[in-house]
Design an enzyme around this catalytic site. Structure first.
Site, PDB file in Angstrom:
ATOM      1  N   GLU A 190       7.432  -2.114   8.115  1.00  0.00           N
ATOM      2  CA  GLU A 190       6.764  -0.841   8.447  1.00  0.00           C
ATOM      3  C   GLU A 190       5.280  -1.098   8.245  1.00  0.00           C
ATOM      4  O   GLU A 190       4.787  -1.120   7.107  1.00  0.00           O
ATOM      5  CB  GLU A 190       7.268   0.277   7.513  1.00  0.00           C
ATOM      6  CG  GLU A 190       8.748   0.606   7.678  1.00  0.00           C
ATOM      7  CD  GLU A 190       9.038   1.442   8.922  1.00  0.00           C
ATOM      8  OE1 GLU A 190       8.105   2.046   9.475  1.00  0.00           O
ATOM      9  OE2 GLU A 190      10.206   1.481   9.342  1.00  0.00           O
ATOM     10  N   CYS A 224      -0.729   5.631   7.286  1.00  0.00           N
ATOM     11  CA  CYS A 224      -0.439   4.643   8.334  1.00  0.00           C
ATOM     12  C   CYS A 224      -0.474   5.261   9.722  1.00  0.00           C
ATOM     13  O   CYS A 224      -0.861   4.602  10.684  1.00  0.00           O
ATOM     14  CB  CYS A 224       0.917   4.000   8.080  1.00  0.00           C
ATOM     15  SG  CYS A 224       2.259   5.182   7.944  1.00  0.00           S
TER      16      CYS A 224
HETATM   17  P1  NAD Z   1      -0.670  -4.512   1.600  1.00  0.00           P
HETATM   18  O1  NAD Z   1      -0.042  -5.186   2.748  1.00  0.00           O
HETATM   19  O2  NAD Z   1      -1.940  -5.064   1.066  1.00  0.00           O
HETATM   20  O3  NAD Z   1       0.342  -4.446   0.363  1.00  0.00           O
HETATM   21  C1  NAD Z   1       1.675  -4.006   0.456  1.00  0.00           C
HETATM   22  C2  NAD Z   1       2.535  -4.713  -0.575  1.00  0.00           C
HETATM   23  O4  NAD Z   1       2.499  -6.113  -0.340  1.00  0.00           O
HETATM   24  C3  NAD Z   1       2.104  -4.492  -2.018  1.00  0.00           C
HETATM   25  O5  NAD Z   1       3.257  -4.254  -2.799  1.00  0.00           O
HETATM   26  C4  NAD Z   1       1.431  -5.808  -2.406  1.00  0.00           C
HETATM   27  O6  NAD Z   1       1.615  -6.133  -3.755  1.00  0.00           O
HETATM   28  C5  NAD Z   1       2.138  -6.823  -1.531  1.00  0.00           C
HETATM   29  N1  NAD Z   1       1.244  -7.927  -1.140  1.00  0.00           N
HETATM   30  C6  NAD Z   1      -0.088  -7.876  -0.891  1.00  0.00           C
HETATM   31  N2  NAD Z   1      -0.552  -9.083  -0.510  1.00  0.00           N
HETATM   32  C7  NAD Z   1       0.504  -9.933  -0.518  1.00  0.00           C
HETATM   33  C8  NAD Z   1       0.674 -11.315  -0.212  1.00  0.00           C
HETATM   34  N3  NAD Z   1      -0.342 -12.076   0.186  1.00  0.00           N
HETATM   35  N4  NAD Z   1       1.913 -11.848  -0.337  1.00  0.00           N
HETATM   36  C9  NAD Z   1       2.961 -11.100  -0.706  1.00  0.00           C
HETATM   37  N5  NAD Z   1       2.856  -9.776  -1.015  1.00  0.00           N
HETATM   38  C10 NAD Z   1       1.648  -9.200  -0.929  1.00  0.00           C
HETATM   39  O7  NAD Z   1      -0.850  -2.960   2.054  1.00  0.00           O
HETATM   40  P2  NAD Z   1      -1.581  -1.776   1.281  1.00  0.00           P
HETATM   41  O8  NAD Z   1      -3.066  -1.976   1.278  1.00  0.00           O
HETATM   42  O9  NAD Z   1      -0.910  -1.490  -0.013  1.00  0.00           O
HETATM   43  O10 NAD Z   1      -1.217  -0.565   2.277  1.00  0.00           O
HETATM   44  C11 NAD Z   1      -1.973  -0.275   3.409  1.00  0.00           C
HETATM   45  C12 NAD Z   1      -1.351  -0.799   4.696  1.00  0.00           C
HETATM   46  O11 NAD Z   1      -0.002  -0.399   4.786  1.00  0.00           O
HETATM   47  C13 NAD Z   1      -2.015  -0.241   5.948  1.00  0.00           C
HETATM   48  O12 NAD Z   1      -2.114  -1.262   6.908  1.00  0.00           O
HETATM   49  C14 NAD Z   1      -1.054   0.824   6.420  1.00  0.00           C
HETATM   50  O13 NAD Z   1      -1.130   1.132   7.782  1.00  0.00           O
HETATM   51  C15 NAD Z   1       0.254   0.222   6.047  1.00  0.00           C
HETATM   52  N6  NAD Z   1       1.258   1.263   5.867  1.00  0.00           N
HETATM   53  C16 NAD Z   1       2.288   1.352   6.764  1.00  0.00           C
HETATM   54  C17 NAD Z   1       3.201   2.387   6.623  1.00  0.00           C
HETATM   55  C18 NAD Z   1       4.355   2.567   7.583  1.00  0.00           C
HETATM   56  O14 NAD Z   1       5.260   3.322   7.273  1.00  0.00           O
HETATM   57  N7  NAD Z   1       4.369   1.920   8.736  1.00  0.00           N
HETATM   58  C19 NAD Z   1       3.104   3.287   5.574  1.00  0.00           C
HETATM   59  C20 NAD Z   1       2.038   3.138   4.689  1.00  0.00           C
HETATM   60  C21 NAD Z   1       1.132   2.124   4.835  1.00  0.00           C
END
Ligand code: NAD
Length: 420
Positions: A190, A224
């Protein structure tokens, strides 16, 4: 896990949330000054509604489903069994830190899986509360919560999960998909992206301005499915900007904050506002260069570029620069224009004459397309996403009929098979 035990677990989860609403609101306020009103509507109520929907429907969804059998297999019955996939890993982001960790947990449990949740490290208070909740509600052989950041996720991805459900950014989604591909683990992604809003010459501009403003104000644009950039008919642009500015003036209330200064600085840089950005609640950027960063990156903050068009064909070229958005919003009173846009574009979901609300109907699948996501959930769609659909066929009678396909392949058998 038998069905009544799954439903009991969902009931226990609901009871814990109802008892701890104040604690949830407090944690989100501490994490990024999220207002109590928004926490109630977009974190707590959303999860409670989903829980009640699953408590009511899980029994029916989990029943094996009889499907028709073709005449060539006369004597057989065919059934789809909805079985748990096994052990599921849920990785969630910071922007709706409670909802986006718990809403996937609900279908995962309803489908009979065991679960490991890895909430975001950026929202410490909410993640600690989720950890406490998991310890209080579930036995550790059913659900556990692992706290930590990138390294913790990397460690978890070395284990043999049976499904990984990830919500977060597209670049991290790619890392998750690669890790899963090595072990052929199925996954749901997602993700995010740039969700366009199209406002044509027939739209109710005051209504569109109010709704787009809400979409940008909510969680300070860190949603998002927030409207990202606005494509508006040239004849309506000034009226829209004026209406938007009036809404900005009327809403003196302090909105939700940024999760940390690096996120805030990123948005400030995109909008060209520098350090003054702290003061800005919602803002439009008039006619930015299509090659500028604000038109290339997901904004994920309370600013929105506005670009005028004279003819619908122009918008498709602009949208092609950022294909596969998570959401698409159309404000129009022309069915011809609406159909043209639907026919010529792709997106995870669409809302017409509104924003964001498509995710509030659990009868609709929620998810992206390609770079904005793979797979869907919400309601029954989530139950199916976390279930293995096992095909079961049983020969109940006329057992000897199968002999017609066994060797030797005589002419008589060939003719008979052709007839069947
Ligand atoms: P992110 O991708 O930075 O982090 C999400 C998760 O991934 C966290 O738990 C984090 O610890 C982990 N993570 C981060 N970097 C990692 C890596 N290199 N390797 C493995 N795991 C890692 O996202 P964020 O900043 O927390 O959230 C914002 C993003 O999420 C935006 O792009 C937004 O559009 C998206 N989002 C999508 C939805 C949806 O339902 N489609 C909902 C909310 C947010």
């Amino acid at each position: 896990m038998n069905i009544s035990h799954r439903i009991d677990n969902l009931k226990k989860l609901l009871a814990w949330i109802e008892k701890n609403e104040k604690e949830i609101k407090k944690a989100l306020l501490l994490d990024f000054q999220k207002s109590e009103f928004e926490t109630q509507t977009s974190e707590i109520s959303v999860v409670k509604t989903e829980l009640k929907h699953f408590i009511k429907n899980t029994k029916a969804w989990a029943k094996p489903e009889r499907v028709p059998t073709p005449p060539a297999l006369f004597g057989h019955t065919s059934t789809i069994h909805y079985e748990p996939k096994g052990a599921v890993l849920i990785i969630s982001p910071w922007n709706y830190p409670f909802q986006l960790a718990i809403n996937p947990l609900i279908p995962a449990l309803a489908a009979g899986n065991t679960v490991v949740i890895k909430p975001s490290e950026l929202t410490e208070n909410t993640s600690r509360l989720i950890h406490q909740m998991v310890n209080e509600v579930f036995s550790p052989d059913e659900v556990i919560c692992e706290l930590g950041g990138k390294e913790k996720t990397e460690e978890l991805l070395t284990y043999d999960f049976d499904h990984v459900f990830f919500t977060g950014s597209t670049p991290v989604g790619r890392i998750i998909a690669e890790a899963c591909a090595k072990k052929l683990i199925p996954y749901t992604l997602e993700l995010g992206g740039k969700s366009p809003t199209i406002i044509d010459e027939t739209a109710d501009i005051e209504d569109a301005a109010e709704k787009v403003y809400w979409g940008k104000f909510l969680n300070r644009g860190q949603t998002c499915v927030a409207p990202d950039y606005i494509l508006i008919h040239r004849s309506k642009k000034d009226q829209f900007i004026e209406a938007f500015k009036n809404l900005e003036k009327a809403n003196a209330e302090t909105p939700t904050g940024f999760v940390n200064s690096s996120h805030q600085n990123r948005v400030a840089k995109l909008s060209g506002n520098g350090d003054n950005y702290r003061e800005t609640r919602c803002e439009l950027i008039d006619s930015p260069d299509l090659n500028s960063d604000i038109m290339k990156q997901e904004i994920f903050g309370p600013v929105a570029p506005v670009i005028a068009f004279d003819h619908l064909d122009e918008i498709y070229k602009i949208m092609a620069l950022n294909p596969y958005p998570l959401a698409l919003y159309i404000f129009s009173n022309s069915q011809k224009n609406i159909q043209d846009i639907l026919n010529k574009t792709q997106s995870g979901g669409v809302a017409i004459n509104n924003v964001i609300v498509h995710l509030a109907n659990h009868n609709l699948p929620f998810g992206g397309i390609r770079t904005s996501g793979i797979g869907t959930y919400h309601g029954h769609h989530g139950f199916l996403e976390f279930s293995h659909k096992r095909a079961v066929i049983e020969q109940k009678f006329l057992s000897k009929t199968m002999r017609f396909v066994f060797p030797p392949y005589t002419d008589f058998k060939k003719k008979l098979m052709e007839k069947i």
